[in-house]
Design a protein around this motif. Structure first.
Motif, PDB file in Angstrom:
ATOM      1  N   UNK A 145       0.873  -1.167   0.000  1.00 13.90           N
ATOM      2  CA  UNK A 145       0.000   0.000   0.000  1.00 13.90           C
ATOM      3  C   UNK A 145       0.914   1.222   0.000  1.00 13.90           C
ATOM      4  N   UNK A 146       0.330   2.400  -0.093  1.00 11.19           N
ATOM      5  CA  UNK A 146       1.113   3.634  -0.174  1.00 11.19           C
ATOM      6  C   UNK A 146       0.644   4.610   0.897  1.00 11.19           C
ATOM      7  N   UNK A 147       1.570   5.345   1.455  1.00  9.17           N
ATOM      8  CA  UNK A 147       1.268   6.488   2.317  1.00  9.17           C
ATOM      9  C   UNK A 147       1.695   7.747   1.568  1.00  9.17           C
ATOM     10  N   UNK A 148       0.739   8.627   1.335  1.00  8.66           N
ATOM     11  CA  UNK A 148       0.982   9.914   0.674  1.00  8.66           C
ATOM     12  C   UNK A 148       0.830  11.005   1.731  1.00  8.66           C
ATOM     13  N   UNK A 149       1.878  11.792   1.895  1.00  8.95           N
ATOM     14  CA  UNK A 149       1.813  12.912   2.830  1.00  8.95           C
ATOM     15  C   UNK A 149       1.941  14.212   2.058  1.00  8.95           C
ATOM     16  N   UNK A 150       1.032  15.137   2.354  1.00  5.45           N
ATOM     17  CA  UNK A 150       1.068  16.460   1.735  1.00  5.45           C
ATOM     18  C   UNK A 150       1.087  17.476   2.873  1.00  5.45           C
ATOM     19  N   UNK A 151       2.170  18.242   2.918  1.00  5.04           N
ATOM     20  CA  UNK A 151       2.325  19.237   3.986  1.00  5.04           C
ATOM     21  C   UNK A 151       3.124  20.411   3.464  1.00  5.04           C
ATOM     22  N   UNK A 152       2.601  21.602   3.659  1.00  6.58           N
ATOM     23  CA  UNK A 152       3.273  22.829   3.213  1.00  6.58           C
ATOM     24  C   UNK A 152       3.670  22.761   1.739  1.00  6.58           C
ATOM     25  N   UNK A 153       2.748  22.268   0.923  1.00  5.64           N
ATOM     26  CA  UNK A 153       2.943  22.148  -0.539  1.00  5.64           C
ATOM     27  C   UNK A 153       3.999  21.117  -0.946  1.00  5.64           C
ATOM     28  N   UNK A 154       4.495  20.340   0.010  1.00  6.34           N
ATOM     29  CA  UNK A 154       5.474  19.303  -0.289  1.00  6.34           C
ATOM     30  C   UNK A 154       4.795  17.942  -0.210  1.00  6.34           C
ATOM     31  N   UNK A 155       5.223  17.056  -1.103  1.00  8.40           N
ATOM     32  CA  UNK A 155       4.643  15.717  -1.191  1.00  8.40           C
ATOM     33  C   UNK A 155       5.704  14.683  -0.846  1.00  8.40           C
ATOM     34  N   UNK A 156       5.283  13.709  -0.052  1.00 13.53           N
ATOM     35  CA  UNK A 156       6.121  12.563   0.258  1.00 13.53           C
ATOM     36  C   UNK A 156       5.306  11.311  -0.031  1.00 13.53           C
ATOM     37  N   UNK A 157       5.902  10.380  -0.755  1.00 12.32           N
ATOM     38  CA  UNK A 157       5.229   9.119  -1.080  1.00 12.32           C
ATOM     39  C   UNK A 157       6.072   7.970  -0.541  1.00 12.32           C
ATOM     40  N   UNK A 158       5.444   7.125   0.253  1.00  9.59           N
ATOM     41  CA  UNK A 158       6.139   5.964   0.795  1.00  9.59           C
ATOM     42  C   UNK A 158       5.400   4.702   0.365  1.00  9.59           C
ATOM     43  N   UNK A 159       6.102   3.824  -0.328  1.00  5.56           N
ATOM     44  CA  UNK A 159       5.555   2.532  -0.684  1.00  5.56           C
ATOM     45  C   UNK A 159       5.833   1.577   0.476  1.00  5.56           C
ATOM     46  N   UNK A 160       4.789   0.991   1.025  1.00  2.00           N
ATOM     47  CA  UNK A 160       4.904   0.070   2.157  1.00  2.00           C
ATOM     48  C   UNK A 160       4.754  -1.354   1.646  1.00  2.00           C
ATOM     49  N   UNK A 161       5.780  -2.164   1.854  1.00  2.00           N
ATOM     50  CA  UNK A 161       5.801  -3.555   1.394  1.00  2.00           C
ATOM     51  C   UNK A 161       5.810  -4.484   2.604  1.00  2.00           C
ATOM     52  N   UNK A 162       5.108  -5.611   2.480  1.00  2.00           N
ATOM     53  CA  UNK A 162       5.122  -6.606   3.557  1.00  2.00           C
ATOM     54  C   UNK A 162       4.745  -7.966   2.990  1.00  2.00           C
ATOM     55  N   UNK A 163       5.123  -9.018   3.725  1.00  2.00           N
ATOM     56  CA  UNK A 163       4.787 -10.386   3.299  1.00  2.00           C
ATOM     57  C   UNK A 163       3.621 -10.924   4.077  1.00  2.00           C
TER      58      UNK A 163
END
Length: 163
Positions: A145-163
């Motif tokens: 799944x993905x976590x998308x963070x948007x703060x102060x016009x900046x974007x961070x995308x984290x791909x979360x992997x698990x078994x």
């Protein structure tokens, strides 16, 4: 704003682990976005228990799920226009089908699913996000799944992997 992004849950009868993940994501996120193919009404109901859920239906969702959700949505979050569509279509790759679905909409981000393959890239200045699947990985090694963070016009995308 911290957004958990899911797709292609393809829930069958035993959804305990998926429901546990959803509960945990709501504790750590401000919103959950689901890009379709729930398969089970119980997944939609579980997501709707929490106030900040947005989702579209996928090609494998039938009847009542299609009556509850739209096929395509455009959201504005923290000043960014975000297109949400499952990604199904007949003639192109999933990436291009999702991209083309919003060609007239001037979006900044497109969230889609369908392929079960996690992906984060830019295409012609549009951020394309496919979270893969947290419960039906098909040929992938990992659930995701993905976590998308948007703060102060900046974007961070984290791909979360698990078994």
């Amino acid at each position: 704003m911290k957004i958990a992004i899911l797709s292609d849950t393809h829930a069958k009868k035993h959804s305990d682990k998926l429901f546990e993940l959803i509960d945990n994501l709501y504790v750590e996120s401000d919103m959950i976005i689901h890009a379709g193919d729930y398969i089970s009404n119980s997944v939609v109901s579980k997501l709707k228990e929490h106030k900040n859920f947005v989702g579209v239906w996928g090609n494998n969702d039938k009847g009542s799920i299609r009556n509850l959700l739209k096929e395509k949505i455009i959201l504005t979050i923290e000043g960014y226009k975000i297109g949400l569509y499952h990604g199904h279509g007949n003639s192109k790759t999933t990436l291009n089908t999702a991209y083309d679905k919003f060609s007239a909409d001037k979006v900044d981000i497109i969230i889609f699913g369908h392929s079960h393959q996690p992906l984060v890239l830019t295409k012609n200045k549009i951020l394309m996000i496919n979270p893969g699947s947290p419960s039906c990985k098909r040929r992938e090694l990992w659930y995701s799944y993905v976590i998308l963070e948007i703060q102060n016009k900046k974007i961070s995308v984290q791909l979360k992997l698990f078994k």
